[in-house]
Structure formats: structure tokens, C-alpha cells
Design a protein around this motif. Structure first.
Motif, PDB file in Angstrom:
ATOM      1  N   ARG A  27       0.780  -1.266   0.016  1.00 33.80           N
ATOM      2  CA  ARG A  27      -0.006   0.003  -0.025  1.00 33.80           C
ATOM      3  C   ARG A  27       0.993   1.022   0.113  1.00 33.80           C
ATOM      4  O   ARG A  27       0.550   2.304  -0.732  1.00 33.80           O
ATOM      5  N   GLU A  28       1.996   1.378   0.923  1.00 34.21           N
ATOM      6  CA  GLU A  28       2.862   2.639   1.085  1.00 34.21           C
ATOM      7  C   GLU A  28       3.474   2.942  -0.398  1.00 34.21           C
ATOM      8  O   GLU A  28       3.499   3.914  -0.884  1.00 34.21           O
TER       9      GLU A  28
ATOM     10  N   VAL B 125      -0.494   9.166   1.417  1.00 36.90           N
ATOM     11  CA  VAL B 125       0.534   8.055   1.767  1.00 36.90           C
ATOM     12  C   VAL B 125       0.512   8.108   3.396  1.00 36.90           C
ATOM     13  O   VAL B 125       0.874   9.041   3.965  1.00 36.90           O
ATOM     14  N   VAL B 126       0.425   6.823   3.755  1.00 35.22           N
ATOM     15  CA  VAL B 126       0.411   6.482   5.088  1.00 35.22           C
ATOM     16  C   VAL B 126       1.708   5.650   5.405  1.00 35.22           C
ATOM     17  O   VAL B 126       2.171   4.773   4.693  1.00 35.22           O
ATOM     18  N   ASP B 127       2.358   5.888   6.429  1.00 37.81           N
ATOM     19  CA  ASP B 127       3.598   5.038   6.941  1.00 37.81           C
ATOM     20  C   ASP B 127       3.277   4.809   8.423  1.00 37.81           C
ATOM     21  O   ASP B 127       2.390   5.605   9.228  1.00 37.81           O
TER      22      ASP B 127
ATOM     23  N   THR C  42       3.140   8.516  10.006  1.00 33.99           N
ATOM     24  CA  THR C  42       1.653   8.925  10.123  1.00 33.99           C
ATOM     25  C   THR C  42       1.053   8.347  11.272  1.00 33.99           C
ATOM     26  O   THR C  42       0.124   8.899  12.004  1.00 33.99           O
ATOM     27  N   ALA C  43       0.997   7.135  11.314  1.00 37.87           N
ATOM     28  CA  ALA C  43       0.233   6.396  12.404  1.00 37.87           C
ATOM     29  C   ALA C  43       0.541   6.768  13.839  1.00 37.87           C
ATOM     30  O   ALA C  43      -0.225   7.038  14.568  1.00 37.87           O
ATOM     31  N   ARG C  44       1.822   7.058  14.174  1.00 39.79           N
ATOM     32  CA  ARG C  44       2.357   7.511  15.198  1.00 39.79           C
ATOM     33  C   ARG C  44       1.749   8.811  15.884  1.00 39.79           C
ATOM     34  O   ARG C  44       1.208   9.026  16.978  1.00 39.79           O
TER      35      ARG C  44
END
Ligand code: SF4
Length: 221
Positions: free
Chosen positions: A127-128, A144-146, A149-151
Motif C-alpha cells: 500500500r505505501e 500516503v500512510v506510513d 503517520t500512524a504514530r
């Protein structure tokens, strides 16, 4: 309001760090190659690998497609996991040649969701990577998520802590205007704050987001 908070975060990060000038690369194809090579390594190593491809005059879809996988692996050795990554590049090129005559220009006519599905069907493109290709090489409005981003999103309570990639992507895409330049800069800024402050052990003091409501209990990202 989530959208206001997301814009506030963006503005605070931009005010501190300024434009990040992502994604480094002279052509669409170079950006795509970089997106595939950057998995599990740092950018300096990717640059060396891309430098080798440039020196060998292979940085075009056609020339790379005609290169043997073993030769390709040797050239991209600095990027790490070079045998796997050479196969991934080849898989991407096979898809491009089988479906679009090896012509990146033909992708312009394809709807973003369809293109995303097709990229995700290429073995080794997750996905990324798919979303980085869509946003940074093909200028599509995809966030774009990584892990960074989540943190940041979890620690600032923007979403539930077990949210997956798609939920995080939806958070940004549905609460921000669909703006390629904004998505481009926002992701790059999240990487910057993640590398400098929002590490596995958060360093909130001095962080551009330190005044915002947060919890730093989550340390496993
Ligand atoms: S380091 Fe602290 S203030 Fe900065 S983004 Fe992470 S949780 Fe927020």
C-alpha cells in the motif's frame, strides 16, 4: 473538528520545517524506482542505487525491462534486499509492459482507484509503495500512510490506536481537501516530525505539535 485539527497540525509543521521538496527525482520513472527501492532502507542507500542505474544508462522503463534481473540486482545492491527489490522492479515493469506498452503516459487515462488496485496486484508492491507512486510520480490525490503517520495520528488521538492503513488513509483523505500538493507536503512533514521528534520514545519538548492534546502511551510504532 477533525479537519480543523488536521489543518492545524499541517500548519504547525509547515511553519517549523518549511517545504520538504518531495519526492526527489528527475522523472516520473525515477520516482517510481525510488519508491520501490526505499522499502526497508534509508534514502542515502536508494540514491546510490539510482546513481548506479543512471551511470549504466538504464533509468528508463524500456532499458530496465531489457536488463537481466541478476544484472539489475547487482546495480541496486546499495539499496539492500537487492535480489528481492530487483524482482519487484521487474514485476512492476512486466505489469507496465503487459498492460500499457511500457508507456507511463498511458496511465494518465486510468482512474485512480483502478490504478491503485492494479498496482497493489503487482507482487511486492504494498500500500505505501503504491500510494507513493500514485501521489509522487503520478500526481494523484492519494494520501500516503506510513509508521510516522500512524504514530502522530494515534498519539494525537485523531483515530483509534488499532486503525489500519486504510482507516488512516481515509482519515486524511476525507478530512482534507483533495489537493495533491497538500498531500505531498503533509506526508513529507509527518516523516520529518517522526524522524526528529515523534520517535518510538516521543520527544515532545520542542516538537512543533507539543501544545496539542496528546497521549504518548503508544510506544510500539
Ligand atoms: S513528539 Fe509528542 S508532540 Fe511531537 S508529534 Fe509526537 S506526540 Fe506529538
Amino acid at each position: 473538528m477533525l479537519s480543523e485539527r488536521l489543518i492545524e497540525i499541517y500548519e504547525l509543521l509547515f511553519e517549523r520545517f518549511g517545504a520538504q521538496h518531495w519526492w526527489p527525482g528527475e522523472t516520473e520513472f525515477e520516482i517510481i524506482v525510488g519508491a520501490i527501492l526505499t522499502q526497508n532502507t534509508n534514502w542515502d542507500n536508494v540514491e546510490k542505487a539510482i546513481g548506479n542505474l543512471k551511470s549504466a544508462n538504464l533509468l528508463s522503463p524500456e532499458r530496465l525491462h531489457n536488463t537481466k534481473v541478476l544484472e539489475l540486482a547487482e546495480l541496486i545492491r546499495p539499496a539492500g534486499y537487492f535480489n528481492i527489490k530487483a524482482k519487484r522492479l521487474k514485476n512492476f515493469l512486466d505489469w507496465l509492459f503487459d498492460n500499457y506498452d511500457g508507456d507511463l503516459g498511458e496511465l494518465e487515462a486510468v482512474d485512480t482507484e483502478q490504478l491503485r488496485e492494479e498496482l497493489l496486484s503487482v507482487k511486492g508492491i504494498g500500500r505505501e509503495t503504491a500510494d507513493s507512486i500514485l501521489l509522487y510520480a503520478l500526481n494523484r490525490g492519494v494520501f500516503v500512510v506510513d509508521a510516522y503517520t500512524a504514530r502522530v495520528a494515534f498519539r494525537h488521538m485523531l483515530i483509534e490506536p488499532d486503525a489500519d492503513y486504510e482507516r488512516l488513509r481515509e482519515l486524511f483523505e476525507s478530512n482534507l481537501p483533495e489537493d495533491v500538493q497538500l498531500f505531498n507536503e503533509y506526508h513529507a512533514l509527518l516523516v520529518r516530525v517522526g524522524k526528529e521528534f515523534c520517535k518510538p520514545k516521543a520527544r515532545c519538548t520542542g516538537c512543533p505539535l507539543e501544545e496539542l492534546p496528546r497521549t504518548v502511551d503508544i510506544e510500539d510504532f
